[in-house]
Write an enzyme that holds these catalytic residues in place. Structure first.
Site, PDB file in Angstrom:
ATOM      1  CD1 TRP A  16       0.907  21.331  26.146  1.00 27.55           C
ATOM      2  CD2 TRP A  16       0.930  19.657  27.810  1.00 27.55           C
ATOM      3  NE1 TRP A  16      -0.062  21.739  26.902  1.00 27.55           N
ATOM      4  CE2 TRP A  16      -0.100  20.455  27.953  1.00 27.55           C
ATOM      5  CE3 TRP A  16       0.985  18.596  28.512  1.00 27.55           C
ATOM      6  CZ2 TRP A  16      -1.071  20.543  29.125  1.00 27.55           C
ATOM      7  CZ3 TRP A  16       0.011  18.474  29.652  1.00 27.55           C
ATOM      8  CH2 TRP A  16      -0.954  19.360  29.965  1.00 27.55           C
ATOM      9  CD  GLU A 175       1.970  21.213  12.897  1.00 28.33           C
ATOM     10  OE1 GLU A 175       1.736  21.956  13.635  1.00 28.33           O
ATOM     11  OE2 GLU A 175       2.794  20.236  13.086  1.00 28.33           O
ATOM     12  N   GLY A 181       8.024  26.573  15.483  1.00 31.04           N
ATOM     13  CA  GLY A 181       9.064  26.744  16.740  1.00 31.04           C
ATOM     14  C   GLY A 181      10.068  27.882  16.370  1.00 31.04           C
ATOM     15  CB  SER A 221       5.199  30.717  14.657  1.00 32.88           C
ATOM     16  OG  SER A 221       6.520  29.937  14.652  1.00 32.88           O
ATOM     17  N   GLY A 242       2.209  24.456  19.288  1.00 31.27           N
ATOM     18  CA  GLY A 242       3.370  24.169  20.286  1.00 31.27           C
ATOM     19  C   GLY A 242       3.601  25.174  21.475  1.00 31.27           C
ATOM     20  N   GLY A 243       4.708  26.076  20.993  1.00 28.65           N
ATOM     21  CA  GLY A 243       5.091  26.758  21.978  1.00 28.65           C
ATOM     22  C   GLY A 243       4.261  27.811  22.708  1.00 28.65           C
TER      23      GLY A 243
HETATM   24  P1  PGA Z   1       4.934  25.894  17.347  1.00 32.02           P
HETATM   25  O1  PGA Z   1       4.627  24.248  17.133  1.00 32.02           O
HETATM   26  O2  PGA Z   1       3.436  26.454  17.460  1.00 32.02           O
HETATM   27  O3  PGA Z   1       5.905  25.997  18.426  1.00 32.02           O
HETATM   28  O4  PGA Z   1       5.475  26.660  16.160  1.00 32.02           O
HETATM   29  C1  PGA Z   1       3.538  23.918  16.239  1.00 32.02           C
HETATM   30  C2  PGA Z   1       3.992  22.097  16.207  1.00 32.02           C
HETATM   31  O5  PGA Z   1       4.985  21.701  15.875  1.00 32.02           O
HETATM   32  O6  PGA Z   1       2.809  21.682  16.251  1.00 32.02           O
END
Ligand code: PGA
Length: 262
Positions: A16, A175, A181, A221, A242-243
């Site tokens: 989150w 990552e 993001g 992403s 994340g998102g």
């Molecule tokens: P994202 O972030 O899915 O928004 O690209 C992934 C993360 O930083 O763990």
């Protein structure tokens, strides 16, 4: 394409980041749990901000969902203003912790040394650490992806004896920073290539049995529309999201998508 019998149990993890107030966290967990109750064969973790960890842990305690924290400090107590330790997280019911996320490394100056100390502390405390590694766009474009990523993986083992750690007790997340993001997801082939190489290095560091058990996630992403092709890669064991993890609906879709691929 779903694989016949994955080598490792897949994991889908929500990161989150610095989002959600306590009431929002409660609403999310209440919405998520019924949506994923039928998703078997996949481990689910929610990495909440420290301020929501207690609520997430208590709402998930009798469920398969693991409550996670996004960071920890490697000392247990003392004059470390602003830090949170392993015993503090244990008390709240935390089971997993992200270590060395690229935002911590890049924005808050976390070093390989700190990541190594946090990794060993997390393992000793009985948490499942999710150790993050990944290269910048410049590093990839200049052919230095593996130099960066392999250096980070090696560094994470500085205080850890891979021969004495159960492979199931540690998770890595590849990552690529340019994919976080940005909406620019790595191709399934690039994700597989990097993760396969990380697994090869883990074999060198801790042996075949260890490397065969460590789960390596992809992050950057991930969305419901691309999770299937990424999860279909042989060495990709799940996602750190994340998102697309911020809404219970879309995270539930990712969890059920991962369960389909299991
Ligand atoms: P994202 O972030 O899915 O928004 O690209 C992934 C993360 O930083 O763990």
């Amino acid at each position: 394409m779903a694989q016949q019998g994955r080598a490792r149990r897949p994991m889908m993890a929500a990161n989150w980041k610095m989002n959600k107030l306590v009431a929002e966290a409660e609403e999310y967990v209440a919405q998520l749990l019924p949506k994923i109750s039928g998703a078997e064969g996949v481990d689910v973790a929610i990495f909440a901000p420290f301020t929501c960890v207690a609520q997430v842990a208590s709402m998930t305690q009798d469920t398969p969902v693991v409550a996670g924290a996004q960071n920890l400090y490697f000392e247990d107590s003392g004059a470390f203003t602003g830090e949170v330790s392993a015993p503090m997280l244990k008390e709240l019911g935390v089971g997993a912790v992200i270590v060395g996320h690229s935002e911590r490394r890049e924005i808050f100056g976390e070093t390989d040394e700190a990541v190594a100390r946090k990794t060993v502390r997390a393992v000793e405390a009985g948490f499942l650490p999710v150790v993050c590694v990944g290269e910048t766009k410049e590093e990839r474009d200049s052919g230095k992806m593996w130099e960066k990523v392999s250096g980070q993986v090696r560094a994470a083992f500085e205080y850890l004896d891979a021969n004495r750690v159960d492979g199931e007790g540690i998770v890595f997340a590849y990552e690529p920073i340019w994919a976080i993001g940005t909406g620019e997801v790595a191709s399934p082939e690039d994700a597989q290539d990097a993760i396969e190489r990380i697994r090869g290095l883990l074999e060198e560091l801790g042996g075949e049995d260890f490397a065969g058990k460590v789960r390596i996630l992809y992050g950057g992403s991930i969305k419901p529309g691309n999770v299937g092709e990424i999860m279909a890669q042989k060495d990709v064991d799940g996602g750190l999201v994340g998102g697309a993890s911020l809404e219970a609906d879309s995270f539930a879709e990712l969890v059920t998508g991962a369960a389909r691929e299991s």
